[in-house]
Scaffold this motif. Sequence first.
Motif, PDB file in Angstrom:
ATOM      1  N   ARG A   1       0.840  -1.215   0.000  1.00 11.95           N
ATOM      2  CA  ARG A   1       0.000   0.000   0.000  1.00 11.95           C
ATOM      3  C   ARG A   1       0.868   1.256   0.000  1.00 11.95           C
ATOM      4  O   ARG A   1       0.623   2.190  -0.753  1.00 11.95           O
ATOM      5  N   ASP A   2       1.903   1.272   0.833  1.00 19.13           N
ATOM      6  CA  ASP A   2       2.788   2.435   0.905  1.00 19.13           C
ATOM      7  C   ASP A   2       3.512   2.674  -0.421  1.00 19.13           C
ATOM      8  O   ASP A   2       3.613   3.809  -0.890  1.00 19.13           O
TER       9      ASP A   2
ATOM     10  N   SER B   1      -5.610   5.872  -6.697  1.00 19.69           N
ATOM     11  CA  SER B   1      -5.049   5.835  -5.346  1.00 19.69           C
ATOM     12  C   SER B   1      -6.135   5.516  -4.323  1.00 19.69           C
ATOM     13  O   SER B   1      -5.920   4.716  -3.403  1.00 19.69           O
ATOM     14  N   ASN B   2      -7.312   6.103  -4.495  1.00 21.18           N
ATOM     15  CA  ASN B   2      -8.443   5.806  -3.601  1.00 21.18           C
ATOM     16  C   ASN B   2      -8.890   4.358  -3.739  1.00 21.18           C
ATOM     17  O   ASN B   2      -9.259   3.721  -2.745  1.00 21.18           O
ATOM     18  N   LYS B   3      -8.861   3.826  -4.956  1.00 22.23           N
ATOM     19  CA  LYS B   3      -9.244   2.425  -5.165  1.00 22.23           C
ATOM     20  C   LYS B   3      -8.245   1.476  -4.509  1.00 22.23           C
ATOM     21  O   LYS B   3      -8.640   0.466  -3.924  1.00 22.23           O
ATOM     22  N   VAL B   4      -6.960   1.807  -4.600  1.00 21.83           N
ATOM     23  CA  VAL B   4      -5.936   0.981  -3.944  1.00 21.83           C
ATOM     24  C   VAL B   4      -6.140   1.030  -2.432  1.00 21.83           C
ATOM     25  O   VAL B   4      -6.081  -0.001  -1.757  1.00 21.83           O
TER      26      VAL B   4
ATOM     27  N   ALA C   1      -4.684  -7.759  -8.022  1.00 17.57           N
ATOM     28  CA  ALA C   1      -5.028  -7.507  -9.425  1.00 17.57           C
ATOM     29  C   ALA C   1      -4.997  -6.012  -9.728  1.00 17.57           C
ATOM     30  O   ALA C   1      -4.458  -5.581 -10.756  1.00 17.57           O
ATOM     31  N   LEU C   2      -5.573  -5.222  -8.840  1.00 13.95           N
ATOM     32  CA  LEU C   2      -5.569  -3.770  -9.028  1.00 13.95           C
ATOM     33  C   LEU C   2      -4.144  -3.224  -9.019  1.00 13.95           C
ATOM     34  O   LEU C   2      -3.749  -2.454  -9.902  1.00 13.95           O
ATOM     35  N   CYS C   3      -3.347  -3.648  -8.040  1.00 22.65           N
ATOM     36  CA  CYS C   3      -1.964  -3.168  -7.954  1.00 22.65           C
ATOM     37  C   CYS C   3      -1.152  -3.613  -9.166  1.00 22.65           C
ATOM     38  O   CYS C   3      -0.370  -2.826  -9.718  1.00 22.65           O
ATOM     39  N   SER C   4      -1.347  -4.844  -9.615  1.00 23.37           N
ATOM     40  CA  SER C   4      -0.604  -5.355 -10.775  1.00 23.37           C
ATOM     41  C   SER C   4      -0.957  -4.591 -12.042  1.00 23.37           C
ATOM     42  O   SER C   4      -0.083  -4.289 -12.861  1.00 23.37           O
ATOM     43  N   THR C   5      -2.234  -4.265 -12.209  1.00 26.60           N
ATOM     44  CA  THR C   5      -2.661  -3.486 -13.372  1.00 26.60           C
ATOM     45  C   THR C   5      -2.002  -2.115 -13.373  1.00 26.60           C
ATOM     46  O   THR C   5      -1.486  -1.653 -14.404  1.00 26.60           O
ATOM     47  N   LEU C   6      -1.992  -1.463 -12.230  1.00 31.80           N
ATOM     48  CA  LEU C   6      -1.388  -0.135 -12.135  1.00 31.80           C
ATOM     49  C   LEU C   6       0.133  -0.200 -12.298  1.00 31.80           C
ATOM     50  O   LEU C   6       0.724   0.697 -12.905  1.00 31.80           O
TER      51      LEU C   6
END
Length: 160
Positions: free
Chosen positions: A48-49, A77-80, A104-109
């Motif tokens: 997250r950081d 950033s809000n979604k993460v 999945a969200l972090c990998s996409t970004l």
Amino acid sequence: MLLEFNEFVVRCGHNLLNHQPEDSLQGRVDSAVTKTNVHFPTDVNLLRDSMRCLLRELPRACAQHEVKGWRKSKDWSNKVKAAFQRVNTSRKWRNVPKVEAYLALCSTLVARAQVTLAELQALEASTGKIEKYLADAVHHIDLVERRLIKKEVIPHEEKV
């Protein structure tokens, strides 16, 4: 370094009190315990950081060098943050579907960030911080996936 600093402070104190090394020295110390909100740095928190910092620095560099594609960075950033909160506050810490959605969200970004990083490097932009945050994010995605999805025990030397 800390030992040298400590010795320096003690010497300054002795000089201030005109104290000789052979003389006895007495002192009184008082301490207080205060309540603080310190989070233990787990791989989920560290992911997250690193994503927060990546989503802060990357749009700044893109705006500075007129690279498009990060207009919605605050929304991402809000979604993460929301995905992290769902993982962090779930009653079952190892809630696999929530962890998978977070990853999945972090990998996409991260994939988008890698493409943008290449564009910024082609423009010879300063990308040191972005590279560090991106590498940290990739590392923590791997650790979270291995620990919470694949149920591996992470060797101590791989942890941050």
